[in-house]
Design a protein around this motif. Sequence first.
Motif, PDB file in Angstrom:
ATOM      1  N   HIS A 177       0.825  -1.216   0.000  1.00 22.21           N
ATOM      2  CA  HIS A 177       0.000   0.000   0.000  1.00 22.21           C
ATOM      3  C   HIS A 177       0.857   1.263   0.000  1.00 22.21           C
ATOM      4  O   HIS A 177       0.565   2.224  -0.706  1.00 22.21           O
ATOM      5  N   ASP A 180       2.360   1.641  -3.431  1.00 23.62           N
ATOM      6  CA  ASP A 180       1.299   1.954  -4.379  1.00 23.62           C
ATOM      7  C   ASP A 180       0.964   3.447  -4.312  1.00 23.62           C
ATOM      8  O   ASP A 180       0.914   4.134  -5.343  1.00 23.62           O
ATOM      9  N   GLU A 181       0.775   3.940  -3.080  1.00 20.25           N
ATOM     10  CA  GLU A 181       0.484   5.364  -2.887  1.00 20.25           C
ATOM     11  C   GLU A 181       1.603   6.236  -3.456  1.00 20.25           C
ATOM     12  O   GLU A 181       1.364   7.182  -4.189  1.00 20.25           O
ATOM     13  N   THR A 183       3.791   5.827  -5.644  1.00 19.65           N
ATOM     14  CA  THR A 183       4.194   5.773  -7.052  1.00 19.65           C
ATOM     15  C   THR A 183       3.060   6.073  -8.035  1.00 19.65           C
ATOM     16  O   THR A 183       3.218   5.888  -9.235  1.00 19.65           O
ATOM     17  N   ARG A 184       1.916   6.509  -7.515  1.00 16.32           N
ATOM     18  CA  ARG A 184       0.755   6.784  -8.396  1.00 16.32           C
ATOM     19  C   ARG A 184       1.121   7.735  -9.554  1.00 16.32           C
ATOM     20  O   ARG A 184       0.856   7.444 -10.717  1.00 16.32           O
ATOM     21  N   ASP A 185       1.718   8.870  -9.197  1.00 17.44           N
ATOM     22  CA  ASP A 185       2.031   9.865 -10.225  1.00 17.44           C
ATOM     23  C   ASP A 185       3.095   9.356 -11.190  1.00 17.44           C
ATOM     24  O   ASP A 185       3.026   9.579 -12.400  1.00 17.44           O
ATOM     25  N   TYR A 187       3.755   6.275 -12.105  1.00 20.13           N
ATOM     26  CA  TYR A 187       3.211   5.337 -13.091  1.00 20.13           C
ATOM     27  C   TYR A 187       2.280   6.024 -14.091  1.00 20.13           C
ATOM     28  O   TYR A 187       2.310   5.729 -15.290  1.00 20.13           O
ATOM     29  N   ALA A 188       1.465   6.944 -13.585  1.00 19.28           N
ATOM     30  CA  ALA A 188       0.527   7.634 -14.479  1.00 19.28           C
ATOM     31  C   ALA A 188       1.283   8.339 -15.604  1.00 19.28           C
ATOM     32  O   ALA A 188       0.794   8.445 -16.730  1.00 19.28           O
ATOM     33  N   GLU A 204      -6.287   3.151 -15.641  1.00 21.20           N
ATOM     34  CA  GLU A 204      -6.283   2.546 -14.296  1.00 21.20           C
ATOM     35  C   GLU A 204      -5.308   1.372 -14.172  1.00 21.20           C
ATOM     36  O   GLU A 204      -5.068   0.864 -13.087  1.00 21.20           O
ATOM     37  N   THR A 207      -0.456   1.385 -12.325  1.00 22.11           N
ATOM     38  CA  THR A 207      -0.135   1.438 -10.888  1.00 22.11           C
ATOM     39  C   THR A 207       0.921   0.384 -10.563  1.00 22.11           C
ATOM     40  O   THR A 207       1.246  -0.484 -11.382  1.00 22.11           O
ATOM     41  N   TYR A 208       1.389   0.476  -9.311  1.00 22.97           N
ATOM     42  CA  TYR A 208       2.407  -0.464  -8.810  1.00 22.97           C
ATOM     43  C   TYR A 208       1.933  -1.919  -8.903  1.00 22.97           C
ATOM     44  O   TYR A 208       2.742  -2.824  -9.065  1.00 22.97           O
ATOM     45  N   GLU A 209       0.644  -2.143  -8.852  1.00 24.05           N
ATOM     46  CA  GLU A 209       0.134  -3.521  -8.963  1.00 24.05           C
ATOM     47  C   GLU A 209       0.599  -4.154 -10.281  1.00 24.05           C
ATOM     48  O   GLU A 209       0.783  -5.357 -10.375  1.00 24.05           O
TER      49      GLU A 209
END
Length: 441
Positions: A177, A180-181, A183-185, A187-188, A204, A207-209
Amino acid sequence: MYPKSLTSIPLGLLISTAAAETIHGAVVFSRHGDRTTKWYGSQTLTSLGAEQNFQIGSDYRSRYLESGSDFQIRGISEHEYKPSQIFASAPDQGILMNTATAFLQGLYPPLADLDPEIASQTLNNGSKSRAPLDGYQYVRLHAVSDNSPDTIWIKGDDSCPEYATASKSFLDSDIFHERDEATRDFYASFYDVLSDGVYNLKPEDMTYENAYSIFDLVNVARIHNSTSATRRVSDEDLLQLRTLADSAELGQNWNDSQPARAIGAEALSGAVLAQLNETVASRGELKFSLFAGSYDTFLAFFGLAGLLELDDNFHGLPDYASTMAFELFTEGDAADEFPSNLDEDLRVRWLFRNGTFGELETFPIFGLSEDSMSWSKFVSEMGERAITDVGDWCTKCGATEDFCAAYADDGDDASAEAETSGKGGMSNTVAGAIACDRLTI
Ligand SMILES: *[C@@H]1O[C@H](CO)[C@@H](O)[C@H](O)[C@H]1NC(C)=O
Ligand SMILES: *[C@@H]1O[C@H](CO)[C@@H](O)[C@H](O)[C@H]1NC(C)=O
Ligand SMILES: *[C@@H]1O[C@H](CO)[C@@H](O)[C@H](O)[C@H]1NC(C)=O
Ligand SMILES: *[C@@H]1O[C@H](CO)[C@@H](O)[C@H](O)[C@H]1NC(C)=O
Ligand SMILES: *[C@@H]1O[C@H](CO)[C@@H](O)[C@H](O)[C@H]1NC(C)=O
């Protein structure tokens, strides 16, 4: 034959190689070379990838087969492939079958160049015959299908529900988590670059997933696609994508307190143990074994063998065409024959080569301080970690594969009977529904 960079080798090393040793056998596990992206599935080895696996096979040839080598396996046939000496196996998937084939082509190249004498045969009427392609050698490769019990050894994490659950639970962890938080920007910011060439990518997905998939798409396109916008991705960003993918894949394939994430490596350990044990049992008749498999099994093995604590580099994904090797050897210029005192005279060491660039290097495993261990120590250390029997795998995985039915525990008598019958032939064809786990190749 002299090492390539003789001048750069410290004197101590030259002296120590003079105190020769005898290699009796080896098992090598190889990752595939360069391939197409796995985003769309059905990825294939590229010509570059085949070249890489071939190169690695040739390098192992130099180490284990060539008569000038300090590491030549005792009694191995240098030029002509002898079926009793070599075992090779890969899952029945194009990319891994081709990986093993390319490696074996490097290990035993066409005979015409090596030994024209044996490359051709004289027939009774005096004419000569030579096998096609300059005496190409057909090294036997065992393809293991998904519905064979043997499928567990190389890809023991496939069709294994306990692995799937444990692996996925990484997505519930705090560390997931957090990353993920954070690295949002980041990855986008790759969406534009990728959506241009990847038709089914959605915002969508960024993301890190999907850390591995995103790294893989960028990495593959940068190597192969001259018009792709990914060529604008900086080396720095690519490294960041890779490092994040490293952490996500390791997270899914290793957790100290959740052994189920390493089931693939436990099964591979069982296979390695069985091959080396066969070398010992046959007093050196079986000399070399090859398995072709996936990076997830490498990562899980690094965890299982205590390598993550030894060197941070093991936290990273092994490069294309990476190999690990287990060598069975005797110290000193001992043996013209196989040692009879197994415990005193037989040792095992573990080696790793990262892709095609690095050297094959020895690392101590299982938290030991020495680079090698006695055969009996190896058997007991591996034994603690390995899955050595299909029934065991079925139980640990909670697997519902057809072949597992033969090992199901319905009471003592029934299961004893099932065990024996299960060892033999395979059950019916699988009814379509093999749980198709993410293929991590
Ligand atoms: C010799 O025998 C082989 C196999 O029967 C045949 O293919 C070949 O043409 C023969 N050569 C001559 C010179 O007769
Ligand atoms: C590792 O496993 C433990 C126990 O199941 C769990 O609490 C933890 O979140 C896991 N860590 C990661 C990074 O998955
Ligand atoms: C290469 O990139 C271009 C532009 O992004 C894309 O249209 C094309 O589909 C890509 N080719 C392959 C083989 O992925
Ligand atoms: C090793 O080989 C011996 C002799 O063939 C056999 O009895 C034993 O079960 C084997 N062990 C493993 C782990 O394969
Ligand atoms: C192998 O190479 C990759 C990339 O070059 C690196 O990230 C990884 O840590 C290396 N692994 C080892 C064990 O050296």
